[in-house]
Design an enzyme around this catalytic site. Sequence first.
Site, mmCIF file in Angstrom:
data_model
loop_
_atom_site.group_PDB
_atom_site.id
_atom_site.type_symbol
_atom_site.label_atom_id
_atom_site.label_comp_id
_atom_site.label_asym_id
_atom_site.label_seq_id
_atom_site.Cartn_x
_atom_site.Cartn_y
_atom_site.Cartn_z
ATOM 1 N N CYS A 7 0.841 -1.200 0.000
ATOM 2 C CA CYS A 7 0.000 0.000 0.000
ATOM 3 C C CYS A 7 0.873 1.245 0.000
ATOM 4 O O CYS A 7 1.989 1.241 0.505
ATOM 5 C CB CYS A 7 -0.969 0.055 1.174
ATOM 6 S SG CYS A 7 -2.105 -1.335 1.297
ATOM 7 N N ARG B 68 3.571 -0.245 -4.953
ATOM 8 C CA ARG B 68 3.330 -0.770 -3.608
ATOM 9 C C ARG B 68 1.941 -1.392 -3.474
ATOM 10 O O ARG B 68 1.632 -2.003 -2.449
ATOM 11 C CB ARG B 68 3.490 0.349 -2.576
ATOM 12 C CG ARG B 68 4.888 0.918 -2.490
ATOM 13 C CD ARG B 68 4.961 1.993 -1.435
ATOM 14 N NE ARG B 68 4.745 1.453 -0.115
ATOM 15 C CZ ARG B 68 5.707 1.102 0.733
ATOM 16 N NH1 ARG B 68 6.961 1.221 0.371
ATOM 17 N NH2 ARG B 68 5.429 0.628 1.924
ATOM 18 N N TRP C 278 -3.065 -2.372 -1.697
ATOM 19 C CA TRP C 278 -2.882 -3.804 -1.905
ATOM 20 C C TRP C 278 -3.784 -4.478 -0.883
ATOM 21 O O TRP C 278 -3.587 -4.353 0.323
ATOM 22 C CB TRP C 278 -1.415 -4.197 -1.688
ATOM 23 C CG TRP C 278 -1.124 -5.634 -2.009
ATOM 24 C CD1 TRP C 278 -0.827 -6.161 -3.226
ATOM 25 C CD2 TRP C 278 -1.103 -6.730 -1.087
ATOM 26 N NE1 TRP C 278 -0.619 -7.516 -3.122
ATOM 27 C CE2 TRP C 278 -0.784 -7.891 -1.830
ATOM 28 C CE3 TRP C 278 -1.319 -6.859 0.290
ATOM 29 C CZ2 TRP C 278 -0.672 -9.156 -1.239
ATOM 30 C CZ3 TRP C 278 -1.218 -8.106 0.880
ATOM 31 C CH2 TRP C 278 -0.905 -9.239 0.117
ATOM 32 N N ASN D 177 -1.742 1.850 5.982
ATOM 33 C CA ASN D 177 -0.923 0.758 5.471
ATOM 34 C C ASN D 177 -0.598 -0.140 6.651
ATOM 35 O O ASN D 177 -0.054 0.320 7.648
ATOM 36 C CB ASN D 177 0.365 1.303 4.846
ATOM 37 C CG ASN D 177 1.254 0.205 4.287
ATOM 38 O OD1 ASN D 177 0.815 -0.924 4.107
ATOM 39 N ND2 ASN D 177 2.501 0.540 4.005
ATOM 40 N N GLY D 178 -0.931 -1.423 6.551
ATOM 41 C CA GLY D 178 -0.683 -2.349 7.652
ATOM 42 C C GLY D 178 -1.900 -3.219 7.925
ATOM 43 O O GLY D 178 -2.834 -3.283 7.119
ATOM 44 N N GLU E 20 15.938 -18.326 -8.423
ATOM 45 C CA GLU E 20 15.615 -16.936 -8.755
ATOM 46 C C GLU E 20 15.036 -16.832 -10.162
ATOM 47 O O GLU E 20 14.087 -16.077 -10.400
ATOM 48 C CB GLU E 20 16.869 -16.068 -8.615
ATOM 49 C CG GLU E 20 16.702 -14.608 -9.015
ATOM 50 C CD GLU E 20 15.665 -13.855 -8.204
ATOM 51 O OE1 GLU E 20 15.286 -12.752 -8.628
ATOM 52 O OE2 GLU E 20 15.219 -14.369 -7.146
ATOM 53 N N LYS F 189 11.328 -15.293 -10.977
ATOM 54 C CA LYS F 189 11.077 -14.195 -11.905
ATOM 55 C C LYS F 189 10.010 -14.585 -12.918
ATOM 56 O O LYS F 189 9.112 -13.799 -13.232
ATOM 57 C CB LYS F 189 12.370 -13.805 -12.646
ATOM 58 C CG LYS F 189 13.390 -13.078 -11.814
ATOM 59 C CD LYS F 189 13.034 -11.638 -11.513
ATOM 60 C CE LYS F 189 12.435 -11.406 -10.167
ATOM 61 N NZ LYS F 189 12.994 -11.888 -8.983
ATOM 62 N N GLU G 204 6.579 -14.695 -11.224
ATOM 63 C CA GLU G 204 6.092 -13.385 -10.808
ATOM 64 C C GLU G 204 5.458 -12.598 -11.946
ATOM 65 O O GLU G 204 4.406 -11.967 -11.755
ATOM 66 C CB GLU G 204 7.242 -12.565 -10.209
ATOM 67 C CG GLU G 204 7.667 -12.990 -8.830
ATOM 68 C CD GLU G 204 8.817 -12.152 -8.316
ATOM 69 O OE1 GLU G 204 8.804 -11.775 -7.137
ATOM 70 O OE2 GLU G 204 9.753 -11.861 -9.100
ATOM 71 N N HIS H 134 15.635 -37.724 -8.913
ATOM 72 C CA HIS H 134 14.962 -38.053 -7.655
ATOM 73 C C HIS H 134 13.526 -37.528 -7.644
ATOM 74 O O HIS H 134 13.100 -36.865 -6.690
ATOM 75 C CB HIS H 134 15.762 -37.516 -6.474
ATOM 76 C CG HIS H 134 17.137 -38.098 -6.372
ATOM 77 N ND1 HIS H 134 17.387 -39.338 -5.846
ATOM 78 C CD2 HIS H 134 18.341 -37.610 -6.783
ATOM 79 C CE1 HIS H 134 18.682 -39.601 -5.907
ATOM 80 N NE2 HIS H 134 19.290 -38.561 -6.476
ATOM 81 N N LYS I 66 5.561 -4.245 -4.247
ATOM 82 C CA LYS I 66 7.021 -4.160 -4.189
ATOM 83 C C LYS I 66 7.559 -4.421 -2.790
ATOM 84 O O LYS I 66 8.494 -5.193 -2.614
ATOM 85 C CB LYS I 66 7.471 -2.789 -4.675
ATOM 86 C CG LYS I 66 8.984 -2.611 -4.729
ATOM 87 C CD LYS I 66 9.609 -3.515 -5.762
ATOM 88 C CE LYS I 66 11.086 -3.295 -5.894
ATOM 89 N NZ LYS I 66 11.720 -4.260 -6.801
#
Length: 620
Positions: A2, A27, A74, A100-101, A493, A497, A500, A516, A615
């Site tokens: 947010c 955000r 968000w 925000n929170g 990573e 990516k 995402e 395996h 973010k």
Amino acid sequence: MCGIVAFVGKRKAQPILLDALSRLEYRGYDSAGVAFQDQGQITIVKRAGRIATLAKTLGGNISPSTTGISHTRWATHGEANDTNAHPHVDQSGKLAVVHNGVVENYTEIKATLLKQGHTFKTQTDTEVLAHLIGVKYETSTEKSAERLTNAVRKAIHEVRGTYGIAVIHADLPGIIVGARSGSPLVLGLGTDENFLSSDAAALTGYTQRVIFLKDHDIVTLRAADFTIESTGENGAVHSENGIQIHELDHKPEDADKGSYSHSMLKEIFEQPTTVENALRGRIDPDGSSAKLGGLNMDASELRQVERIVFMACGTALHAAMVGERMIETLAHIPVEVEHASEFRYSNVPITSNTLFFVISQSGETIDTLCALREAKRRGYHCLGICNHVGSSIARESDGGVYMHAGPEVGVAATKSFISQVTICSLLGLLLGRLKVVSAARGGELIKAFEKLPSQIETILAQTNSVKAIAEQIKSSQSMLFFGRQANYPIALEGALKLKEISYIHAEGYPSAELKHGVIALVDENTPSIFLMPKDGIFDKNMNNLQQVKARKGPTVAITTDDAGQSCSDADHVVFVPKTDDYLQPILNVIPLQLLAYHIAVALGRDVDKPRNLAKSVTVE
């Protein structure tokens, strides 16, 4: 998560709020809204969707108000729609809050307020907080701004959870009250105007002078001045002493995508400079070592370190995993990597002479911040690796290393990862030289460090070749990424990516794990991407690639330019420059960033703002 922007001054607030808020859209972008003090009442406009939708709704009707608060969301509590968008008002409709929170005990507070006759219009915890502040305001006998400030103080004393808030009241024109605990809030200082924001990046172009508020700070803003006070856990109030004003070195164009199609692509192409910035002033040619003065530990203290624990989340966790391999290989110090989100809820046995590092691009990642606090609570020395001066992790660590990567707007981290790994490699060199590494070996690594920026440019020049590969595999429903040793976290990573920004399922594995169980996933529709530099285990990696080929699985090999025709059996090959094996992972990740980017673009994804993500993760 947010974004919050608030403004009080002599200029019209609306254009400033929308412009600054647009820089915080990374955000959160589920909905957006603004609230203005306007002729003794609160005017609110909010809409589900992006800030552009909100701006279109406002149109050319610019509010004359010079005081306002704004928010890009968000979603946590309640779905993303017009009703649940911030700002929210109290029972009277005269007090507005952006938040925000997470208010963890909002259901208990809401139950009490319902018994008192309150009605609620949304599913959010923030509306409950607005009503609670409103109750404290209405029952107060104080006057002027102190009444709102004290109402906020009393309300947050009853709240469990995290918050960064900005509050206005219709009866108090030209006054904004902010407070934070566990969620960032920055005070921006202008001339006859002041700002609040959840990220200093939103304020570039308006002011370079900022104050990073601390947990439990409450700030009261007017156009001409401000006051900051701090509240202890027992509710005791004291004036904030030692306020430090920071000068931002960001320019508005730093956060713009410039001539690039997306911010993510710009940030990928900024990585030669990112590495230069991470290395600048930190190479010691005379000592064949690294210089990291910000650790605030001398050589004798560093020699006593017997164990290192990295704590991080997401991309930063993968950087820590690369760092683990680097430090163990070069310095022969045992290293562990902990998910920061799990550390404070576990009872991990920690020996003496253990040094903790926390890694976070924003310096505000809530899980990592809480892990830092837990480690410090247990009495351990804790250092930070982060990108933002004045962030919570930077302030609360015993020392650390700044990344100097510049603003990273794309939600999917790229240049911050490169910076984090580069810093970990410097740390490995420093510790190695203090313990077991010869001057000759240190000198070899310094020469390799110096070549990295130009080698990265060589890889970036191949972006069209990577794009051609992306076009051929973009329709896959799943992909597998493989690597060994320090390239295993690079595989993780690369998979992250792709997930995402393209929404394609992807997994990363150590190459030898193929046999395996993972090999059951191999078929003609599932590409396998192998990180296989020409090193001591190249033949092992080639054997794994052949096993995939034997089962008709498409293959992509990321290898070094000295491999020649050794990878000719792969369907696609991307060559990267050969560097020291110690530093090779830094180069190997870049083709994976480009591959994920080009696949996402080919699929029409919103690369810079992928669905469901934000973010900076500032809520648990």
